[in-house]
Design an enzyme around this catalytic site. Structure first.
Site, mmCIF file in Angstrom:
data_model
loop_
_atom_site.group_PDB
_atom_site.id
_atom_site.type_symbol
_atom_site.label_atom_id
_atom_site.label_comp_id
_atom_site.label_asym_id
_atom_site.label_seq_id
_atom_site.Cartn_x
_atom_site.Cartn_y
_atom_site.Cartn_z
ATOM 1 C CG HIS A 47 -2.166 -2.729 -1.326
ATOM 2 N ND1 HIS A 47 -1.932 -3.325 -2.993
ATOM 3 C CD2 HIS A 47 -1.168 -2.836 -0.365
ATOM 4 C CE1 HIS A 47 -0.782 -3.262 -2.774
ATOM 5 N NE2 HIS A 47 -0.152 -3.106 -1.375
ATOM 6 C CD GLU A 50 -1.167 0.720 2.422
ATOM 7 O OE1 GLU A 50 0.342 1.436 1.705
ATOM 8 O OE2 GLU A 50 -1.392 0.209 2.264
ATOM 9 C CG HIS A 51 -0.271 1.603 -2.764
ATOM 10 N ND1 HIS A 51 1.408 1.397 -4.071
ATOM 11 C CD2 HIS A 51 -0.148 0.523 -2.108
ATOM 12 C CE1 HIS A 51 1.971 0.561 -3.305
ATOM 13 N NE2 HIS A 51 0.889 -0.036 -2.834
ATOM 14 C CD GLU A 127 3.258 -3.560 -3.087
ATOM 15 O OE1 GLU A 127 3.171 -3.748 -1.513
ATOM 16 O OE2 GLU A 127 2.286 -2.606 -3.240
#
Length: 419
Positions: A47, A50-51, A127
């Protein structure tokens, strides 16, 4: 509509579906590198990566990535799941080449500047904090954890704060080196697309990657346990999972019909019995989730501290009753809901592109929509009753969040379901 597949010499697969009448297209790269592919010390890195793809490359700044797509009216995004990471864009027909160039750049050439890593680290920690403050989100992370304890498949996709706080550029490059092999990538596009032109673009962008063996992943093993977190909230959030079929299991469509009949809409058993008749909750649903080698039937409801015991007990009673008297009308309605939802969704180029990639990853081919519809139509009432009976003794897991002191434990509700 025509589906075409080309596999490059290095193993990268290119699958497209031309949709007549559309003036736009959705295209992207799906990489078989999700949460389940991480080692314990890597939890959250897929993840994070991905950022970082959108923070700049050797050729483009973060602003240029956004501007190049938005200057032509397009949209670009990404997501990380347990089984894959996807980078995709929606653009007009004339801009498909641009979209593929940008996506190829962010996938293959992320810059990983230290300042950008620190900025995005802070974003991801925010997040995580947001997820922890959203009870009906975090309870599903906990449910996954207690369904598959001490396994990559059970860990949160966002990762724990301590891991995210420690990732370095070297860690990110290491994960790319391990998992971003061309044989683990699928370039998928749907809408106003020209397959041969996309293959040409893919050869130019990805053709130079060297083939290498896939590393594989740990098989998911359902081993349900229980987690309850006491917090002063207005409601108890109740989530329960049952071991179910994966995509390759013959019962995958039966599971979908069962879950839809039980809790897939306002006409479903759980909604009618527990919300409409008894007024015990505002939200209650059931769903069937499937992966390559695993699956779950998941239940969720939110209710008050005083009513959680009744809600959980009645839910088990309805599940038990489904094995005895699930009707032909309920099964027919559930089949119709599933088919309509699938077919309506596939009117979108983005949904089509995602479907192509997901099915290619699972089956190595893309089953025709009519083939899938026929399998849904083949599910009988007897099949659903048999499946419901199997769930009464299937492995199960429980997650509770809020004022949960009065909630029954996992063994107690298992006993009620079996009794």
């Amino acid at each position: 509509m025509t589906t075409r597949l080309t596999t490059l010499d290095n193993g990268l697969r290119i699958v497209t579906e031309h949709m007549p009448g559309l003036k736009s297209a959705s295209a992207g790269v799906w990489v078989m590198a999700g949460g389940r592919h991480e080692r314990p010390e890597q939890n959250g890195i897929a993840h994070f990566l991905e950022h970082m793809a959108f923070k700049g490359t050797e050729r483009r700044t973060a602003l240029q990535i956004a501007e190049e797509i938005e200057d032509v009216g397009g949209y670009i995004n990404a997501y990380t799941s347990r089984e894959m990471t996807a980078y995709y864009a929606r653009v007009l027909e004339s801009d498909v080449g641009l979209a593929l160039d940008v996506i190829g750049d962010i996938v293959l050439n992320p810059a990983f500047h230290e300042a950008d890593i620190e900025t995005e680290r802070h974003v991801i920690l925010q997040e995580i904090g947001q997820a922890l403050d959203t009870p009906d989100d975090i309870v599903f992370d906990w449910l996954q954890e207690v369904s598959y304890p001490d396994q990559p498949f059970g860990r949160t996709i966002l990762g724990p704060e301590e891991r995210v706080s420690a990732f370095t550029a070297s860690d990110l490059r290491g994960f790319v080196g391990e998992r971003y092999a061309p044989g683990e990538m699928i370039l998928s596009a749907a809408g106003a697309v020209d397959h041969d032109a996309i293959v040409k673009e893919a050869l130019a962008t990805f053709g130079g990657l060297k083939a290498r063996p896939a590393l594989g992943f740990d098989v998911a093993r359902f081993a349900g346990t229980e987690r309850r977190e006491i917090k002063d909230l207005e409601q108890v959030h109740f989530a329960m999972a049952f071991d179910g079929p994966g995509y390759r299991d013959a019962d995958v469509h039966t599971a979908q019909v069962y879950a839809t009949a039980m809790g897939g809409g306002m006409s479903s058993r759980l909604f009618q019995k527990i919300r409409e008749e008894r007024g015990l909750c505002y939200s209650i649903f059931a769903q069937a989730g499937a992966y390559e080698d695993a699956g779950q039937i998941t239940l969720y409801a939110g209710t008050s501290e005083d009513e959680i015991e009744d809600l959980m007990g009645l839910t088990m009673d309805e599940m038990k009753r489904a094995a005895e008297d699930m009707s032909d009308a309920e099964v027919a309605r559930a089949r119709a809901q599933i088919k309509a939802g699938m077919l309506m969704g596939l009117e979108s180029a983005s949904s089509r592109a995602e479907r192509l990639a997901r099915l290619m990853a699972i089956y190595g081919r893309v089953p025709d929509v009519d083939e899938v519809v026929a399998k849904i139509d083949a599910v009988t009432t007897a099949d659903v009753r048999r499946f419901a009976e199997g769930l009464t003794t299937a492995g199960s897991a429980l997650a509770l969040y809020g004022p949960v002191e009065a909630a029954p434990g996992l063994e107690a509700i298992r006993d009620r379901l079996r009794g």
